[in-house]
Design an enzyme around this catalytic site. Structure first.
Site, PDB file in Angstrom:
ATOM      1  N   HIS A  43      -0.752   1.105 -12.755  1.00 60.55           N
ATOM      2  CA  HIS A  43       0.342  -0.099 -13.342  1.00 60.55           C
ATOM      3  C   HIS A  43       1.274   0.391 -14.040  1.00 60.55           C
ATOM      4  O   HIS A  43       2.549   1.585 -14.214  1.00 60.55           O
ATOM      5  CB  HIS A  43      -0.332   0.154 -14.720  1.00 60.55           C
ATOM      6  CG  HIS A  43      -0.156  -1.335 -15.503  1.00 60.55           C
ATOM      7  ND1 HIS A  43      -0.118  -2.836 -15.190  1.00 60.55           N
ATOM      8  CD2 HIS A  43       1.574  -1.497 -16.587  1.00 60.55           C
ATOM      9  CE1 HIS A  43       0.532  -3.791 -15.477  1.00 60.55           C
ATOM     10  NE2 HIS A  43       1.638  -3.329 -16.791  1.00 60.55           N
ATOM     11  N   ARG A  65     -15.112 -15.087  -9.135  1.00 67.43           N
ATOM     12  CA  ARG A  65     -14.945 -13.365  -9.083  1.00 67.43           C
ATOM     13  C   ARG A  65     -16.260 -12.981  -8.745  1.00 67.43           C
ATOM     14  O   ARG A  65     -16.401 -11.908  -8.210  1.00 67.43           O
ATOM     15  CB  ARG A  65     -14.066 -13.236 -10.553  1.00 67.43           C
ATOM     16  CG  ARG A  65     -12.741 -13.749 -10.944  1.00 67.43           C
ATOM     17  CD  ARG A  65     -12.511 -12.660 -11.862  1.00 67.43           C
ATOM     18  NE  ARG A  65     -11.799 -13.715 -12.502  1.00 67.43           N
ATOM     19  CZ  ARG A  65     -10.334 -13.120 -11.714  1.00 67.43           C
ATOM     20  NH1 ARG A  65     -10.624 -12.781 -10.378  1.00 67.43           N
ATOM     21  NH2 ARG A  65      -9.125 -13.869 -12.028  1.00 67.43           N
ATOM     22  N   MET A  97      -4.700  -6.434  -6.851  1.00 64.39           N
ATOM     23  CA  MET A  97      -4.125  -7.167  -7.844  1.00 64.39           C
ATOM     24  C   MET A  97      -5.395  -8.754  -8.077  1.00 64.39           C
ATOM     25  O   MET A  97      -4.727  -9.325  -8.088  1.00 64.39           O
ATOM     26  CB  MET A  97      -3.168  -7.853  -7.322  1.00 64.39           C
ATOM     27  CG  MET A  97      -1.575  -7.425  -7.165  1.00 64.39           C
ATOM     28  SD  MET A  97      -1.081  -6.753  -8.291  1.00 64.39           S
ATOM     29  CE  MET A  97      -0.126  -7.191  -9.012  1.00 64.39           C
ATOM     30  N   ARG A  98      -6.647  -8.033  -8.451  1.00 65.49           N
ATOM     31  CA  ARG A  98      -7.134  -8.567  -8.603  1.00 65.49           C
ATOM     32  C   ARG A  98      -8.155  -8.436 -10.489  1.00 65.49           C
ATOM     33  O   ARG A  98      -8.043  -6.995 -10.352  1.00 65.49           O
ATOM     34  CB  ARG A  98      -8.801  -8.716  -7.321  1.00 65.49           C
ATOM     35  CG  ARG A  98      -8.211  -8.738  -6.625  1.00 65.49           C
ATOM     36  CD  ARG A  98      -7.859 -10.339  -6.139  1.00 65.49           C
ATOM     37  NE  ARG A  98      -9.321 -11.187  -6.294  1.00 65.49           N
ATOM     38  CZ  ARG A  98      -9.460 -12.870  -6.634  1.00 65.49           C
ATOM     39  NH1 ARG A  98      -8.343 -13.273  -6.178  1.00 65.49           N
ATOM     40  NH2 ARG A  98     -10.014 -12.954  -7.320  1.00 65.49           N
ATOM     41  N   ILE A  99      -8.416  -8.982 -10.549  1.00 66.52           N
ATOM     42  CA  ILE A  99      -9.121  -8.623 -12.237  1.00 66.52           C
ATOM     43  C   ILE A  99     -10.753  -8.985 -11.540  1.00 66.52           C
ATOM     44  O   ILE A  99     -11.248  -9.369 -11.277  1.00 66.52           O
ATOM     45  CB  ILE A  99      -8.816  -9.768 -13.110  1.00 66.52           C
ATOM     46  CG1 ILE A  99      -7.368  -9.364 -13.736  1.00 66.52           C
ATOM     47  CG2 ILE A  99      -9.532 -10.193 -14.338  1.00 66.52           C
ATOM     48  CD1 ILE A  99      -6.806 -11.373 -14.847  1.00 66.52           C
ATOM     49  N   GLU A 152     -11.665  -3.705 -20.152  1.00 65.91           N
ATOM     50  CA  GLU A 152      -9.866  -4.665 -20.963  1.00 65.91           C
ATOM     51  C   GLU A 152      -8.599  -4.006 -19.773  1.00 65.91           C
ATOM     52  O   GLU A 152      -8.947  -2.673 -19.482  1.00 65.91           O
ATOM     53  CB  GLU A 152      -9.852  -3.439 -22.569  1.00 65.91           C
ATOM     54  CG  GLU A 152      -8.483  -4.309 -22.847  1.00 65.91           C
ATOM     55  CD  GLU A 152      -8.599  -4.566 -24.659  1.00 65.91           C
ATOM     56  OE1 GLU A 152      -7.423  -4.431 -25.219  1.00 65.91           O
ATOM     57  OE2 GLU A 152      -9.460  -3.487 -24.881  1.00 65.91           O
ATOM     58  N   THR A 201       8.996   4.808  -6.500  1.00 67.78           N
ATOM     59  CA  THR A 201       9.271   6.307  -6.441  1.00 67.78           C
ATOM     60  C   THR A 201       8.601   7.803  -7.319  1.00 67.78           C
ATOM     61  O   THR A 201       7.634   8.090  -7.121  1.00 67.78           O
ATOM     62  CB  THR A 201      10.527   7.128  -6.173  1.00 67.78           C
ATOM     63  OG1 THR A 201      11.386   6.812  -7.722  1.00 67.78           O
ATOM     64  CG2 THR A 201      11.464   5.898  -5.239  1.00 67.78           C
ATOM     65  N   GLN A 202       8.384   7.024  -8.541  1.00 67.95           N
ATOM     66  CA  GLN A 202       7.940   7.828  -9.631  1.00 67.95           C
ATOM     67  C   GLN A 202       6.254   7.183  -9.314  1.00 67.95           C
ATOM     68  O   GLN A 202       5.417   8.603  -9.614  1.00 67.95           O
ATOM     69  CB  GLN A 202       8.025   7.420 -10.969  1.00 67.95           C
ATOM     70  CG  GLN A 202       9.567   7.762 -11.542  1.00 67.95           C
ATOM     71  CD  GLN A 202       9.674   9.683 -11.166  1.00 67.95           C
ATOM     72  OE1 GLN A 202       8.515   9.985 -11.248  1.00 67.95           O
ATOM     73  NE2 GLN A 202      11.023  10.017 -10.276  1.00 67.95           N
ATOM     74  N   GLY A 236       0.833  -1.066  -0.004  1.00 69.58           N
ATOM     75  CA  GLY A 236      -0.097  -0.240   0.033  1.00 69.58           C
ATOM     76  C   GLY A 236       0.794   1.299   0.441  1.00 69.58           C
ATOM     77  O   GLY A 236       0.450   2.143   0.066  1.00 69.58           O
TER      78      GLY A 236
END
Ligand code: GAR
Length: 199
Positions: free
Chosen positions: A119, A71, A100-102, A153, A182-183, A14
């Site tokens: 991302h 899901r 981290m879940r679709i 998508e 860091t970015q 987090g």
């Protein structure tokens, strides 16, 4: 001024969530835009980010994906928890921060236009997992991160911010990931601020 509610979804450490919460405090999102992080939701009960959020006095919730059969059932439960964090049942922004879940198309449609993701690649390059390893293996000289709106998508949707970092000759996926991270901590709060200013 209308109040604006932000819900942050995490799965792990987090650190992006922390950057967002700190930016909200330090850059006065509440007095500038009436905006507040109203809750942090994790699909992993052991996510280290949860205890940090609790220490900050934030409302935290766990929706453990392992407790659901598929899901659709998980996303229905998640939606109920996320919407339940605000009195009117409609958070203004849902921010995926290392979540981290679709997500199912129905879940994404419910939050259309108000759900963001970060991302760790320069999209449209390397959607999906193992972005740093893939960038190194592909011989990329640059890598980076992208904040984008979430659409059905995976890792697509309007790009709101991007940051670029060099890939150094002896980089490992871990060293590159740390440089990118860091970015991420700079561009995610910035993207949210720009959205808040436009809401
Ligand atoms: C970040 O690098 C984020 O971009 C990535 O996971 C990491 C989470 O770090 N997200 C994804 O890969 C989503 N597909 P954090 O938990 O410390 O913010």
């Amino acid at each position: 001024m209308n109040r604006k509610s932000i819900v942050v979804l995490i799965s792990g450490s987090g650190s992006n969530m922390q950057a967002i919460v700190r930016a909200a405090q330090q850059r006065q999102w509440e007095s500038r835009w009436g905006a507040r992080v109203v809750g942090v939701v994790s699909n992993r009960p052991e996510a280290p980010g949860l205890s940090w959020a609790r220490d900050q006095g934030l409302v935290t919730r766990i929706v453990d994906h392992k407790a659901y059969d598929g899901r659709e059932a998980f996303d229905a439960a998640l939606r109920e928890v996320v919407d339940g964090l605000v009195p009117d049942g409609r958070p203004d922004l849902v921010v995926l921060a290392g979540f981290m879940r679709i997500l199912t198309p129905g879940f994404v449609a419910h939050y259309e236009g108000r759900m963001l993701n970060i991302h760790p690649s320069l999209l449209p390059a390397f959607p999906g997992l193992h972005t740093h390893r893939r960038a190194i293996e592909a011989g990329c000289r640059f890598a980076g991160a992208t904040v984008h709106r979430v659409t059905a998508e995976l890792d697509h949707g309007e790009y709101l911010e991007q940051a670029v970092v060099p890939v150094l000759p002896d980089d490992t996926p871990e060293t590159l990931a740390a440089r990118v991270l860091t970015q991420e901590h700079l561009i995610y709060p910035r993207a949210i601020e720009r959205l808040l200013a436009s809401l």
